[in-house]
Design a protein around this motif. Structure first.
Motif, PDB file in Angstrom:
ATOM      1  N   UNK A 265      14.787  25.223 -27.970  1.00  0.00           N
ATOM      2  CA  UNK A 265      15.129  25.245 -29.392  1.00  0.00           C
ATOM      3  C   UNK A 265      14.782  23.924 -30.069  1.00  0.00           C
ATOM      4  N   UNK A 266      15.046  22.807 -29.390  1.00  0.00           N
ATOM      5  CA  UNK A 266      14.774  21.507 -30.010  1.00  0.00           C
ATOM      6  C   UNK A 266      13.287  21.345 -30.298  1.00  0.00           C
ATOM      7  N   UNK A 267      12.449  21.826 -29.383  1.00  0.00           N
ATOM      8  CA  UNK A 267      11.008  21.783 -29.638  1.00  0.00           C
ATOM      9  C   UNK A 267      10.648  22.649 -30.842  1.00  0.00           C
ATOM     10  N   UNK A 268      11.230  23.830 -30.892  1.00  0.00           N
ATOM     11  CA  UNK A 268      10.929  24.719 -32.008  1.00  0.00           C
ATOM     12  C   UNK A 268      11.335  24.125 -33.346  1.00  0.00           C
ATOM     13  N   UNK A 283       8.727  11.298 -32.041  1.00  0.00           N
ATOM     14  CA  UNK A 283       9.695  10.800 -33.020  1.00  0.00           C
ATOM     15  C   UNK A 283      10.563  11.940 -33.542  1.00  0.00           C
ATOM     16  N   UNK A 284       9.947  13.085 -33.772  1.00  0.00           N
ATOM     17  CA  UNK A 284      10.725  14.236 -34.210  1.00  0.00           C
ATOM     18  C   UNK A 284      11.731  14.667 -33.163  1.00  0.00           C
ATOM     19  N   UNK A 285      11.336  14.604 -31.904  1.00  0.00           N
ATOM     20  CA  UNK A 285      12.242  15.003 -30.821  1.00  0.00           C
ATOM     21  C   UNK A 285      13.408  14.039 -30.660  1.00  0.00           C
ATOM     22  N   UNK A 286      13.159  12.736 -30.848  1.00  0.00           N
ATOM     23  CA  UNK A 286      14.257  11.768 -30.721  1.00  0.00           C
ATOM     24  C   UNK A 286      15.265  11.916 -31.863  1.00  0.00           C
ATOM     25  N   UNK A 287      14.849  12.548 -32.943  1.00  0.00           N
ATOM     26  CA  UNK A 287      15.770  12.852 -34.045  1.00  0.00           C
ATOM     27  C   UNK A 287      16.525  14.150 -33.778  1.00  0.00           C
ATOM     28  N   UNK A 288      15.800  15.170 -33.347  1.00  0.00           N
ATOM     29  CA  UNK A 288      16.384  16.502 -33.203  1.00  0.00           C
ATOM     30  C   UNK A 288      17.300  16.607 -31.991  1.00  0.00           C
ATOM     31  N   UNK A 289      16.901  16.033 -30.854  1.00  0.00           N
ATOM     32  CA  UNK A 289      17.652  16.289 -29.623  1.00  0.00           C
ATOM     33  C   UNK A 289      19.106  15.808 -29.689  1.00  0.00           C
ATOM     34  N   UNK A 290      19.387  14.579 -30.152  1.00  0.00           N
ATOM     35  CA  UNK A 290      20.800  14.192 -30.229  1.00  0.00           C
ATOM     36  C   UNK A 290      21.608  15.091 -31.174  1.00  0.00           C
ATOM     37  N   UNK A 291      20.980  15.504 -32.267  1.00  0.00           N
ATOM     38  CA  UNK A 291      21.682  16.392 -33.202  1.00  0.00           C
ATOM     39  C   UNK A 291      21.950  17.747 -32.554  1.00  0.00           C
ATOM     40  N   UNK A 292      20.967  18.257 -31.819  1.00  0.00           N
ATOM     41  CA  UNK A 292      21.173  19.518 -31.095  1.00  0.00           C
ATOM     42  C   UNK A 292      22.309  19.373 -30.086  1.00  0.00           C
ATOM     43  N   UNK A 293      22.319  18.255 -29.360  1.00  0.00           N
ATOM     44  CA  UNK A 293      23.368  18.023 -28.375  1.00  0.00           C
ATOM     45  C   UNK A 293      24.751  18.032 -29.023  1.00  0.00           C
ATOM     46  N   UNK A 294      24.874  17.343 -30.138  1.00  0.00           N
ATOM     47  CA  UNK A 294      26.166  17.280 -30.835  1.00  0.00           C
ATOM     48  C   UNK A 294      26.613  18.665 -31.305  1.00  0.00           C
ATOM     49  N   UNK A 295      25.650  19.500 -31.634  1.00  0.00           N
ATOM     50  CA  UNK A 295      25.979  20.830 -32.147  1.00  0.00           C
ATOM     51  C   UNK A 295      26.390  21.804 -31.036  1.00  0.00           C
ATOM     52  N   UNK A 296      25.830  21.648 -29.834  1.00  0.00           N
ATOM     53  CA  UNK A 296      26.036  22.672 -28.802  1.00  0.00           C
ATOM     54  C   UNK A 296      26.883  22.226 -27.609  1.00  0.00           C
ATOM     55  N   UNK A 297      27.194  20.936 -27.480  1.00  0.00           N
ATOM     56  CA  UNK A 297      27.760  20.453 -26.219  1.00  0.00           C
ATOM     57  C   UNK A 297      29.067  21.137 -25.834  1.00  0.00           C
ATOM     58  N   UNK A 298      29.861  21.567 -26.792  1.00  0.00           N
ATOM     59  CA  UNK A 298      31.155  22.171 -26.484  1.00  0.00           C
ATOM     60  C   UNK A 298      31.015  23.514 -25.774  1.00  0.00           C
ATOM     61  N   UNK A 299      29.815  24.103 -25.830  1.00  0.00           N
ATOM     62  CA  UNK A 299      29.607  25.389 -25.157  1.00  0.00           C
ATOM     63  C   UNK A 299      29.499  25.230 -23.646  1.00  0.00           C
ATOM     64  N   UNK A 300      29.239  24.011 -23.165  1.00  0.00           N
ATOM     65  CA  UNK A 300      29.184  23.758 -21.717  1.00  0.00           C
ATOM     66  C   UNK A 300      29.447  22.270 -21.474  1.00  0.00           C
ATOM     67  N   UNK A 333      21.196   8.650 -27.414  1.00  0.00           N
ATOM     68  CA  UNK A 333      20.833   8.198 -28.764  1.00  0.00           C
ATOM     69  C   UNK A 333      20.575   6.693 -28.779  1.00  0.00           C
ATOM     70  N   UNK A 334      21.406   5.952 -28.054  1.00  0.00           N
ATOM     71  CA  UNK A 334      21.233   4.498 -27.978  1.00  0.00           C
ATOM     72  C   UNK A 334      19.920   4.139 -27.300  1.00  0.00           C
ATOM     73  N   UNK A 341      12.612   4.315 -31.228  1.00  0.00           N
ATOM     74  CA  UNK A 341      12.478   5.675 -31.739  1.00  0.00           C
ATOM     75  C   UNK A 341      13.529   5.953 -32.809  1.00  0.00           C
ATOM     76  N   UNK A 342      13.177   6.708 -33.844  1.00  0.00           N
ATOM     77  CA  UNK A 342      14.172   7.071 -34.860  1.00  0.00           C
ATOM     78  C   UNK A 342      15.148   8.105 -34.320  1.00  0.00           C
ATOM     79  N   UNK A 343      16.344   8.093 -34.830  1.00  0.00           N
ATOM     80  CA  UNK A 343      17.330   9.110 -34.462  1.00  0.00           C
ATOM     81  C   UNK A 343      17.921   9.789 -35.695  1.00  0.00           C
ATOM     82  N   UNK A 344      17.407   9.443 -36.855  1.00  0.00           N
ATOM     83  CA  UNK A 344      17.854  10.051 -38.108  1.00  0.00           C
ATOM     84  C   UNK A 344      16.644  10.406 -38.974  1.00  0.00           C
ATOM     85  N   UNK A 345      16.740  11.512 -39.667  1.00  0.00           N
ATOM     86  CA  UNK A 345      15.661  11.926 -40.567  1.00  0.00           C
ATOM     87  C   UNK A 345      15.411  10.893 -41.648  1.00  0.00           C
ATOM     88  N   UNK A 346      16.466  10.231 -42.077  1.00  0.00           N
ATOM     89  CA  UNK A 346      16.318   9.217 -43.136  1.00  0.00           C
ATOM     90  C   UNK A 346      15.420   8.070 -42.684  1.00  0.00           C
TER      91      UNK A 346
END
Length: 389
Positions: A265-268, A283-300, A333-334, A341-346
């Motif tokens: 999903x993060x690649x997509x 660069x896009x992946x270093x932004x998306x992956x931490x956000x994806x992790x924060x969104x889904x981590x509670x599921x596992x 993220x650190x 690498x960026x970790x925010x879209x801004x």
């Protein structure tokens, strides 16, 4: 563990000066080759001349097509198909990184296809045969040197899509870590981000009893992180460059995905970002992956806690696994920040203007989901973009 078939035909030739073997390898497979590459870097470094000399010494005819850019364009793929047909080329030699190799694969797939090659990327057509490909790798990142995948961008509509087939795995790939000494720090970091993402897309799975491939994935990630710090301090460290180059191949040759279901999903989501904004894939992946992790981590939470412990050596809090999981995400993220690498879209000047458009593209206007670890709806993707702001 799931049933699986693993097949990888790519012959890897690794080490110093291996590019000097390219003529002999091509001549064993072809009579006339398309030499495909990017900008002027291979000419400035002298690699272009070494490749040409090797081809000539082996008696191989060649035609050239340069101009591949990051997020390779389907327009150049079409140009390559036309050139190969006119010149009766029977082999493609990609000299460069993932973008060059992906473009070469697009040409290879479209060579025999009777329709427009973009139909293959949009799942509107299929191909049964393709031109064979060889690689001289200059940028460790995408793992395209031994994968069966290709990703290109269509300038008409800013769509970025992929194809995949065992037939697209290169016949051979020449990997000389010395060729990566001159890479800018940012490009090296983008490659590191890309290969880590390839492992994490497979690591975060719902399939249980996959300890062997868990450990393989963790070893690759830990090694990449360790060597990244060394390269930051010593860009000409051969051993660190060699570890990174080999890790990029292992991250995406499908080995660590055996017996498990990947997410992707993060690649997509990232493909929508770089398709529209033309940012570097890593660069896009270093932004998306931490956000994806924060969104889904509670599921596992246990898997994220395992990731934190085994990859970043964070002690597991048995009384509060969620705390450990969160620390692992923060460590990831650190790390991205430490390598530039960026970790925010801004940080790459992207605002919320086109969030809805990108989420629509990713989910076919909200009619499909993306990923398997947690199937993401359009609303989920919008939430991930918000977390990434």
């Amino acid at each position: 563990m799931l049933n699986f078939e693993f097949e990888n035909r790519t012959k890897i030739i690794f080490g110093k000066k291996v590019e000097e073997q390219v003529g002999a390898l091509v001549s064993a497979n072809a009579k006339k080759v398309l030499l495909h590459y990017g900008g002027g870097s291979i000419k400035k470094s002298g690699l272009y001349d070494r490749v040409i000399n090797s081809l000539q010494e082996a008696g191989v005819e060649y035609v050239e097509l340069g101009g591949v850019v990051a997020n390779p364009r389907v327009s150049l793929v079409r140009e390559g198909i036309k050139l190969c047909r006119e010149e009766q080329v029977d082999f493609i030699l990609a000299v460069g990184g993932g973008s060059v190799i992906d473009s070469a694969k697009g040409i290879a797939a479209g060579f025999y296809y009777q329709g427009d090659v973009w139909e293959l990327y949009m799942r509107e057509g299929t191909f049964d045969e393709c031109l064979p490909i060889g690689v001289v790798l200059t940028i460790p990142a995408a793992g395209s040197e031994s994968s069966g995948g290709s990703v290109v961008t269509n300038e008409d509509g800013l769509w970025k899509r992929d194809i995949g087939s065992l037939k697209l795995r290169p016949v051979f790939a020449l990997l000389n870590p010395e060729l990566t000494y001159t890479l800018p720090n940012y490009q090296t970091a983008c490659g590191i981000s890309d290969m880590l993402a390839h492992v994490m897309e497979r690591y975060f799975t719902r399939v249980i009893k996959v300890d062997l491939t868990d450990r393989l994935a963790e070893a690759i990630m830990k090694s990449v992180i360790k060597q990244a710090h060394i390269i930051n301090q010593s860009p000409d460290d051969y051993d660190a460059r060699a570890e990174i180059m080999w890790a990029g191949t292992l991250a995406h040759n499908d080995l660590v995905g055996t017996g498990r279901q990947g997410d992707w999903a993060s690649h997509g989501i990232e493909h929508e970002l770089s398709g529209i904004y033309d940012i570097a894939h890593g660069a896009g992946l270093s932004i998306v992956f931490p956000a994806w992790m924060k969104h889904v981590y509670k599921s596992d939470i246990p898997r994220f806690a395992q990731f934190a412990n085994r990859v970043f050596d964070i002690e597991i809090n048995t009384m509060n696994l969620e705390e450990t999981a969160i620390k692992g995400i923060e460590a990831m993220e650190s790390f991205y920040g430490l390598i530039g690498m960026p970790t925010r879209l801004s940080q790459v000047n992207i605002d919320e203007t086109r969030f809805n458009e990108m989420a629509n593209k990713a989910t076919n206007d909200g009619t499909t989901t993306m990923g398997s670890f947690v199937p993401l709806t359009k609303a989920d993707i919008m939430a991930i973009f918000e977390l990434a702001k």
